[in-house]
Design an enzyme around this catalytic site. Structure first.
Site, short mmCIF file in Angstrom:
data_model
loop_
_atom_site.label_atom_id
_atom_site.label_comp_id
_atom_site.label_asym_id
_atom_site.label_seq_id
_atom_site.Cartn_x
_atom_site.Cartn_y
_atom_site.Cartn_z
N LEU A 79 0.29 -10.81 -3.75
CA LEU A 79 -0.77 -10.41 -2.83
C LEU A 79 -0.27 -10.22 -1.40
O LEU A 79 0.53 -11.00 -0.89
CB LEU A 79 -1.88 -11.46 -2.84
N LYS B 48 -9.17 2.16 -2.34
CA LYS B 48 -9.02 3.62 -2.35
C LYS B 48 -7.56 4.04 -2.43
O LYS B 48 -7.26 5.19 -2.67
CB LYS B 48 -9.65 4.23 -1.09
N LYS B 49 -6.66 3.10 -2.15
CA LYS B 49 -5.23 3.41 -2.24
C LYS B 49 -4.90 3.98 -3.62
O LYS B 49 -4.17 4.95 -3.74
CB LYS B 49 -4.44 2.12 -1.96
N HIS C 11 -4.64 -6.79 -0.13
CA HIS C 11 -5.45 -7.51 -1.12
C HIS C 11 -6.42 -8.47 -0.41
O HIS C 11 -7.57 -8.62 -0.83
CB HIS C 11 -4.57 -8.36 -2.04
N GLN D 168 -0.24 -1.14 -18.89
CA GLN D 168 -0.24 0.00 -17.96
C GLN D 168 1.16 0.35 -17.45
O GLN D 168 1.29 1.20 -16.57
CB GLN D 168 -1.21 -0.25 -16.80
N ASP E 252 -1.61 -8.36 2.69
CA ASP E 252 -2.81 -8.29 3.54
C ASP E 252 -3.85 -7.31 3.00
O ASP E 252 -5.05 -7.50 3.21
CB ASP E 252 -2.42 -7.84 4.96
N MET F 213 -2.89 -7.48 -9.58
CA MET F 213 -1.72 -7.85 -10.36
C MET F 213 -0.87 -8.86 -9.58
O MET F 213 0.32 -9.03 -9.85
CB MET F 213 -0.90 -6.61 -10.72
O1 PAF Z 1 -4.69 -1.85 -9.16
C1 PAF Z 1 -4.19 -2.77 -9.81
O2 PAF Z 1 -3.62 -3.70 -9.27
C2 PAF Z 1 -4.27 -2.75 -11.34
O3 PAF Z 1 -4.17 -1.45 -11.82
C3 PAF Z 1 -5.52 -3.44 -11.89
C4 PAF Z 1 -6.80 -2.74 -11.47
C5 PAF Z 1 -5.55 -4.88 -11.42
C6 PAF Z 1 -5.49 -3.44 -13.42
O4 PAF Z 1 -4.36 -4.10 -13.91
#
Ligand code: PAF
Length: 296
Positions: A46, A162-163, A50, A74, A48, A43
């Site tokens: 970003l 895994k977070k 990511h 979500q 470290d 999402m």
């Molecule tokens: O973990 C995330 O950042 C989000 O839930 C995802 C998997 C990108 C879906 O929007």
């Protein structure tokens, strides 16, 4: 070639430049000739953590596609959808530097040109517990966007951290149940030296809260060490961890020790046999809700 300051730089441009695409149509064209694609859905905003997922994606040896999309589906009505940090240029720079081949950054209209009426609804037993209990509809929104990303990118592999343990389990099960030809790769949690798990939401913490935040991990670790040392009274260990967090000023939603596979409570027999377990926590410090977990 020498720069004015005498440092050396290459006269050759990077072998492949990252493509940035916004629509699903552009994405299809960008991935058409790519081989062995690994998708890393994000999402944005970003950090470290990511980037370590991008590194793992590169290690798979093929092309890497990263998606950056803040998925309204979500977020609950009282959650931080509107204020969720959107940092497109910084994200693009980091992804390019990490060697990503394609950045898919759709707008909401690109991703949901008409209201998304068809949804993926994961089973209640997995989706309406823990995070799903506190964030109703969350996993429906996650599974739906991930399915749409899978259909759009058609990756060979996809990486999830895994977070977000429950998310990882739900996506794994979705892939199994729809027989999707995608290998789900789980990435370890990226932690600071003090144990704090990297999260976009750490950016919301005040200086004092940031100093307190590593105690979330430390509290879990105390319980984990006790389980590893043979303590099977998981109810008491959960309560002890909840009490510790409350005493430190946290508002914990849950601390639970459960099976890794389906996040349900283990039986006494399974505990005795050494069933793979995980301890998961969600707790709020100030106004920031953090999650963490440790596999046991
Ligand atoms: O973990 C995330 O950042 C989000 O839930 C995802 C998997 C990108 C879906 O929007």
């Amino acid at each position: 070639m020498l720069r004015e300051d005498n440092s050396v730089f290459s006269t050759h441009p990077p072998e492949t430049e990252m493509k940035i695409v916004h629509t699903i149509e552009e994405l299809h064209a960008a991935v058409r000739d790519l081989k062995n694609i690994t998708l890393v859905p994000t999402m944005g905003n970003l950090h470290d953590g990511h980037i370590s997922l991008m590194r793992l994606a590169k290690q798979q040896g093929g092309a890497v596609v990263a998606s950056v999309f803040v998925n309204r589906l979500q977020f609950g009505p009282n959650e931080d959808f509107d204020t969720y940090p959107r940092t497109f240029q910084a994200d693009a720079d980091k992804l390019e530097k990490a060697g990503v081949d394609v950045m898919f950054a759709p707008s909401e209209k690109d991703m949901y040109p008409v209201p998304q009426e068809y949804r993926v609804t994961p089973p209640d037993s997995l989706a309406n517990i823990l995070e799903g209990y506190f964030r109703p509809g969350f996993f429906n929104g996650v599974a739906t966007v991930v399915m749409k990303l899978f259909c759009a990118v058609r990756p060979d592999n996809a990486i999830f951290g895994k977070k977000d343990y429950q998310q990882l389990m739900i996506i794994r099960r979705m892939v199994e149940q729809f027989a999707l030809p995608i290998k789900i790769i789980a990435a370890e949690i990226h932690r600071g030296e003090n144990g704090l798990a990297m999260s976009s939401r750490n950016g919301y913490l005040s200086k004092e809260e940031l100093a307190e935040a590593p105690n979330l991990y430390k509290t879990l670790k105390v319980a984990v060490d006790k389980v590893r040392a043979g303590n099977k009274d998981i109810d008491a260990l959960e309560k002890e961890a909840m009490d510790t967090l409350k005493a430190r000023g946290w508002k914990p939603d849950y601390v639970t020790i459960c099976r890794q596979y389906n996040l349900q409570k283990p039986t006494a027999e399974e505990l005795a046999k050494g069933e793979p377990l995980v301890i998961l926590v969600a707790a709020t410090i100030g106004s920031t809700r953090l999650i963490d977990n440790i596999e046991i």
